[in-house]
Scaffold this motif. Structure first.
Motif, PDB file in Angstrom:
ATOM      1  N   LEU A   1      80.525  48.825 -12.921  1.00  0.00           N
ATOM      2  CA  LEU A   1      80.801  48.195 -14.140  1.00  0.00           C
ATOM      3  C   LEU A   1      79.708  48.378 -15.042  1.00  0.00           C
ATOM      4  O   LEU A   1      79.696  48.556 -16.249  1.00  0.00           O
ATOM      5  CB  LEU A   1      81.287  46.850 -14.344  1.00  0.00           C
ATOM      6  CG  LEU A   1      82.574  46.526 -13.626  1.00  0.00           C
ATOM      7  CD1 LEU A   1      82.595  44.917 -13.613  1.00  0.00           C
ATOM      8  CD2 LEU A   1      83.623  47.218 -14.419  1.00  0.00           C
TER       9      LEU A   1
ATOM     10  N   SER B   1      88.851  45.988 -14.314  1.00  0.00           N
ATOM     11  CA  SER B   1      88.718  45.983 -12.655  1.00  0.00           C
ATOM     12  C   SER B   1      90.045  46.227 -12.081  1.00  0.00           C
ATOM     13  O   SER B   1      91.220  45.959 -12.387  1.00  0.00           O
ATOM     14  CB  SER B   1      88.409  44.718 -12.206  1.00  0.00           C
ATOM     15  OG  SER B   1      88.184  44.511 -10.863  1.00  0.00           O
TER      16      SER B   1
ATOM     17  N   GLU C   1      83.183  40.235  -9.782  1.00  0.00           N
ATOM     18  CA  GLU C   1      82.907  41.174  -8.912  1.00  0.00           C
ATOM     19  C   GLU C   1      81.721  40.901  -7.880  1.00  0.00           C
ATOM     20  O   GLU C   1      80.742  40.097  -8.345  1.00  0.00           O
ATOM     21  CB  GLU C   1      82.543  42.651  -9.375  1.00  0.00           C
ATOM     22  CG  GLU C   1      83.611  43.058 -10.531  1.00  0.00           C
ATOM     23  CD  GLU C   1      84.899  43.554  -9.766  1.00  0.00           C
ATOM     24  OE1 GLU C   1      84.748  44.222  -8.748  1.00  0.00           O
ATOM     25  OE2 GLU C   1      85.998  43.261 -10.617  1.00  0.00           O
TER      26      GLU C   1
ATOM     27  N   GLY D   1      86.335  41.552  -5.985  1.00  0.00           N
ATOM     28  CA  GLY D   1      86.948  40.742  -7.075  1.00  0.00           C
ATOM     29  C   GLY D   1      88.258  40.361  -6.446  1.00  0.00           C
ATOM     30  O   GLY D   1      88.841  39.617  -7.354  1.00  0.00           O
TER      31      GLY D   1
ATOM     32  N   TRP E   1      84.734  48.946  -4.575  1.00  0.00           N
ATOM     33  CA  TRP E   1      85.011  48.640  -5.833  1.00  0.00           C
ATOM     34  C   TRP E   1      85.519  49.604  -6.836  1.00  0.00           C
ATOM     35  O   TRP E   1      85.551  50.651  -6.304  1.00  0.00           O
ATOM     36  CB  TRP E   1      83.452  48.537  -6.759  1.00  0.00           C
ATOM     37  CG  TRP E   1      82.339  47.401  -6.254  1.00  0.00           C
ATOM     38  CD1 TRP E   1      82.128  46.448  -6.776  1.00  0.00           C
ATOM     39  CD2 TRP E   1      81.579  47.871  -5.057  1.00  0.00           C
ATOM     40  NE1 TRP E   1      81.178  45.785  -6.111  1.00  0.00           N
ATOM     41  CE2 TRP E   1      80.581  46.590  -5.024  1.00  0.00           C
ATOM     42  CE3 TRP E   1      81.637  48.487  -3.879  1.00  0.00           C
ATOM     43  CZ2 TRP E   1      80.018  46.140  -3.575  1.00  0.00           C
ATOM     44  CZ3 TRP E   1      80.639  48.152  -2.941  1.00  0.00           C
ATOM     45  CH2 TRP E   1      79.854  46.977  -2.933  1.00  0.00           C
TER      46      TRP E   1
ATOM     47  N   VAL F   1      87.307  50.757 -11.149  1.00  0.00           N
ATOM     48  CA  VAL F   1      87.512  50.365 -12.389  1.00  0.00           C
ATOM     49  C   VAL F   1      88.683  51.210 -13.029  1.00  0.00           C
ATOM     50  O   VAL F   1      88.621  52.434 -12.413  1.00  0.00           O
ATOM     51  CB  VAL F   1      86.348  50.253 -13.260  1.00  0.00           C
ATOM     52  CG1 VAL F   1      85.264  49.431 -12.884  1.00  0.00           C
ATOM     53  CG2 VAL F   1      85.551  51.753 -13.331  1.00  0.00           C
TER      54      VAL F   1
END
Length: 224
Positions: free
Chosen positions: A11, A24, A42, A77, A128, A130
């Protein structure tokens, strides 16, 4: 010590499309959609790989996974990883899952690794992601002003991109590898009536495609 330079969370380092919105993968609702009420932010890299002092730093051997190793999967998350990621990894490993919510995680790297070891896991696979999206008007924009009928005219085209990053950690030694799959793009049109459903379809399509690539990269770490 890790084999890779520590990456700043996704991010913070996005090369964004001009005027795009960023979400996210664990909280994909658009502003007018239903928010994920379990989303609390996160994990940081340090929650997963830790931040050891210089006195403990040393060169670690290349991380390799054993065939059919037991891996604990964590989606930053999310209280539970997305099913396509779990089923994909399950083709190569014995998988389990843990929360990736910062408010419910196992107390940082030491706690996460300890939980993995006590659960009989050989490694942690944390990831992770996005979604970047940018809408553009189409030729049907003018027709969309027509009462009633205009609601069904495709008047907007949305370009969406997904970016993933994966960190694989050896639960016993703490050595780790960072994997960065190439971003994947998709473009599709929608009308006022179909905007939300088309957005959701686009999100799921991109997630599925990105997870297939991610699984391939993790599986490539298996010792041959």
């Amino acid at each position: 010590m890790s084999q890779s330079r520590l990456a700043v969370p996704c991010l913070a380092l996005l090369l964004l499309l001009p005027g795009c919105a960023v979400r996210s993968i664990s909280n994909t609702a658009r502003p007018w959609g239903d928010t994920n009420t379990t989303y609390a932010g996160e994990l940081s890299d340090f929650d997963v790989v830790g931040l050891g002092g210089a006195e403990s730093a040393s060169k670690a051997p290349d991380l390799q996974l054993q065939p059919h190793a037991r891996v604990m999967v964590v989606q930053s998350g999310a209280l539970f990883p997305d099913e396509p990621m779990l089923t994909g990894l399950a083709q190569h490993f014995t998988v389990g899952a843990a929360s990736g919510s910062p408010s419910a995680s196992a107390g940082g790297e030491q706690g996460m690794r300890l939980a993995a070891v006590r659960g009989g896991f050989d490694a942690i696979v944390a990831y992770w992601g996005v979604l970047e999206s940018r809408p553009r008007p189409t030729a049907g924009k003018a027709a969309a002003w027509v009462p009633i009928a205009g609601f069904f005219v495709n008047d907007e085209s949305q370009q969406m991109r997904i970016r993933l990053r994966i960190v694989v950690v050896d639960a016993s030694t703490g050595s780790w590898r960072s994997l960065l799959p190439e971003p994947i793009d998709d473009v599709r049109a929608s009308s006022l009536v179909t905007r939300q459903s088309k957005d959701s379809e686009q999100v799921e399509l991109l997630k599925a495609a990105a997870y297939r690539v991610a699984v391939e990269q993790v599986a490539a770490l298996v010792r041959r």
